[in-house]
Design a protein around this motif. Sequence first.
Motif, mmCIF file in Angstrom:
data_model
loop_
_atom_site.group_PDB
_atom_site.id
_atom_site.type_symbol
_atom_site.label_atom_id
_atom_site.label_comp_id
_atom_site.label_asym_id
_atom_site.label_seq_id
_atom_site.Cartn_x
_atom_site.Cartn_y
_atom_site.Cartn_z
ATOM 1 N N ILE A 17 78.244 -36.772 55.891
ATOM 2 C CA ILE A 17 79.586 -36.407 55.452
ATOM 3 C C ILE A 17 79.616 -36.409 53.929
ATOM 4 C CG2 ILE A 17 80.471 -38.792 55.500
ATOM 5 C CD1 ILE A 17 83.138 -37.615 56.525
ATOM 6 N N SER A 18 80.361 -35.468 53.376
ATOM 7 C CA SER A 18 80.508 -35.400 51.926
ATOM 8 C C SER A 18 81.881 -34.810 51.621
ATOM 9 C CB SER A 18 79.402 -34.555 51.296
ATOM 10 O OG SER A 18 79.454 -33.211 51.773
ATOM 11 N N ARG A 19 82.284 -34.919 50.357
ATOM 12 C CA ARG A 19 83.575 -34.349 50.016
ATOM 13 C C ARG A 19 83.531 -33.712 48.634
ATOM 14 N NH1 ARG A 19 82.418 -38.170 46.818
ATOM 15 N NH2 ARG A 19 83.967 -39.462 45.823
ATOM 16 N N ASP A 20 84.403 -32.749 48.439
ATOM 17 C CA ASP A 20 84.573 -32.093 47.153
ATOM 18 C C ASP A 20 86.038 -32.271 46.779
ATOM 19 O OD1 ASP A 20 85.015 -30.351 45.031
ATOM 20 O OD2 ASP A 20 83.640 -28.834 45.799
ATOM 21 N N ASN A 21 86.311 -33.240 45.926
ATOM 22 C CA ASN A 21 87.702 -33.543 45.606
ATOM 23 C C ASN A 21 88.396 -32.379 44.911
ATOM 24 O OD1 ASN A 21 87.311 -36.042 46.708
ATOM 25 N ND2 ASN A 21 87.186 -37.127 44.752
ATOM 26 N N ALA A 22 87.663 -31.643 44.106
ATOM 27 C CA ALA A 22 88.264 -30.517 43.389
ATOM 28 C C ALA A 22 88.770 -29.447 44.356
ATOM 29 C CB ALA A 22 87.254 -29.917 42.425
ATOM 30 N N ARG A 23 88.137 -29.362 45.511
ATOM 31 C CA ARG A 23 88.529 -28.363 46.512
ATOM 32 C C ARG A 23 89.291 -28.978 47.680
ATOM 33 N NH1 ARG A 23 83.723 -26.301 44.439
ATOM 34 N NH2 ARG A 23 83.735 -24.047 44.022
ATOM 35 N N ASP A 24 89.547 -30.294 47.598
ATOM 36 C CA ASP A 24 90.240 -30.982 48.701
ATOM 37 C C ASP A 24 89.554 -30.685 50.040
ATOM 38 O OD1 ASP A 24 93.506 -30.445 47.216
ATOM 39 O OD2 ASP A 24 92.140 -32.161 47.062
ATOM 40 N N THR A 25 88.263 -30.741 50.020
ATOM 41 C CA THR A 25 87.490 -30.348 51.194
ATOM 42 C C THR A 25 86.484 -31.426 51.561
ATOM 43 O OG1 THR A 25 87.713 -28.011 50.627
ATOM 44 C CG2 THR A 25 85.949 -28.581 52.156
ATOM 45 N N VAL A 26 86.349 -31.658 52.842
ATOM 46 C CA VAL A 26 85.360 -32.575 53.381
ATOM 47 C C VAL A 26 84.395 -31.768 54.232
ATOM 48 C CG1 VAL A 26 84.979 -34.560 54.875
ATOM 49 C CG2 VAL A 26 86.934 -34.507 53.369
ATOM 50 N N TYR A 27 83.125 -32.103 54.153
ATOM 51 C CA TYR A 27 82.085 -31.391 54.885
ATOM 52 C C TYR A 27 81.386 -32.331 55.860
ATOM 53 C CZ TYR A 27 82.709 -28.207 50.936
ATOM 54 O OH TYR A 27 83.232 -27.376 49.987
ATOM 55 N N LEU A 28 80.910 -31.751 56.933
ATOM 56 C CA LEU A 28 80.059 -32.483 57.865
ATOM 57 C C LEU A 28 78.820 -31.641 58.103
ATOM 58 C CD1 LEU A 28 79.616 -34.927 59.682
ATOM 59 C CD2 LEU A 28 80.716 -33.639 61.540
ATOM 60 N N GLN A 29 77.712 -32.071 57.521
ATOM 61 C CA GLN A 29 76.429 -31.420 57.736
ATOM 62 C C GLN A 29 75.787 -32.024 58.958
ATOM 63 O OE1 GLN A 29 74.909 -28.825 56.063
ATOM 64 N NE2 GLN A 29 73.319 -28.929 57.650
ATOM 65 N N MET A 30 75.509 -31.195 59.953
ATOM 66 C CA MET A 30 74.948 -31.671 61.218
ATOM 67 C C MET A 30 73.559 -31.074 61.395
ATOM 68 S SD MET A 30 78.326 -31.414 63.652
ATOM 69 C CE MET A 30 78.337 -29.634 63.639
ATOM 70 N N ASP A 31 72.563 -31.920 61.403
ATOM 71 C CA ASP A 31 71.178 -31.497 61.568
ATOM 72 C C ASP A 31 70.597 -32.066 62.854
ATOM 73 O OD1 ASP A 31 70.868 -32.109 58.052
ATOM 74 O OD2 ASP A 31 71.123 -30.165 59.030
ATOM 75 N N SER A 32 69.484 -31.511 63.274
ATOM 76 C CA SER A 32 68.804 -31.971 64.491
ATOM 77 C C SER A 32 69.783 -32.077 65.647
ATOM 78 C CB SER A 32 68.123 -33.323 64.234
ATOM 79 O OG SER A 32 67.202 -33.237 63.176
ATOM 80 N N LEU A 33 70.563 -31.049 65.831
ATOM 81 C CA LEU A 33 71.602 -31.079 66.857
ATOM 82 C C LEU A 33 71.009 -31.142 68.254
ATOM 83 C CD1 LEU A 33 74.087 -28.600 65.205
ATOM 84 C CD2 LEU A 33 74.654 -30.901 65.967
#
Length: 124
Positions: free
Chosen positions: A70-86
């Motif tokens: 999980i990561s976030r970009d405060n400038a874009r008010d966006t949170v990401y979820l990178q999912m690998d080895s699904l």
Amino acid sequence: QVQLTESGGGLVQAGGSLRLSCVASGRSFSSYAMGWFRQAPEKEREFITAITWGGGATYYADSVKGRFTISRDNARDTVYLQMDSLKPEDTAVYYCGAVRLERLRPDLSSMDYWGKGTLVTVSA
């Protein structure tokens, strides 16, 4: 009006990757953590990860630790979820949420605000 809008779901083969995004709007989230739950068919909604908006502290469920980031970009008010080895067992509707920092805990059962969800399907 608070809105959390997820995107990035889809169909992927086992072993593949997807990145989910969640754009937050409608209020300041500086005193909130952002995170993700998921709900598989006929199962309860499961807390999988969260990140504090300001400090960057992260939490992961054992089921995704080492595979999801999980990561976030405060400038874009966006949170990401990178999912690998699904894996096929990762198939679920993934919900973005926001929770007040004082409520954040490893066994979190609900959020204060929810998105509508995005479907992730992992084929074998």
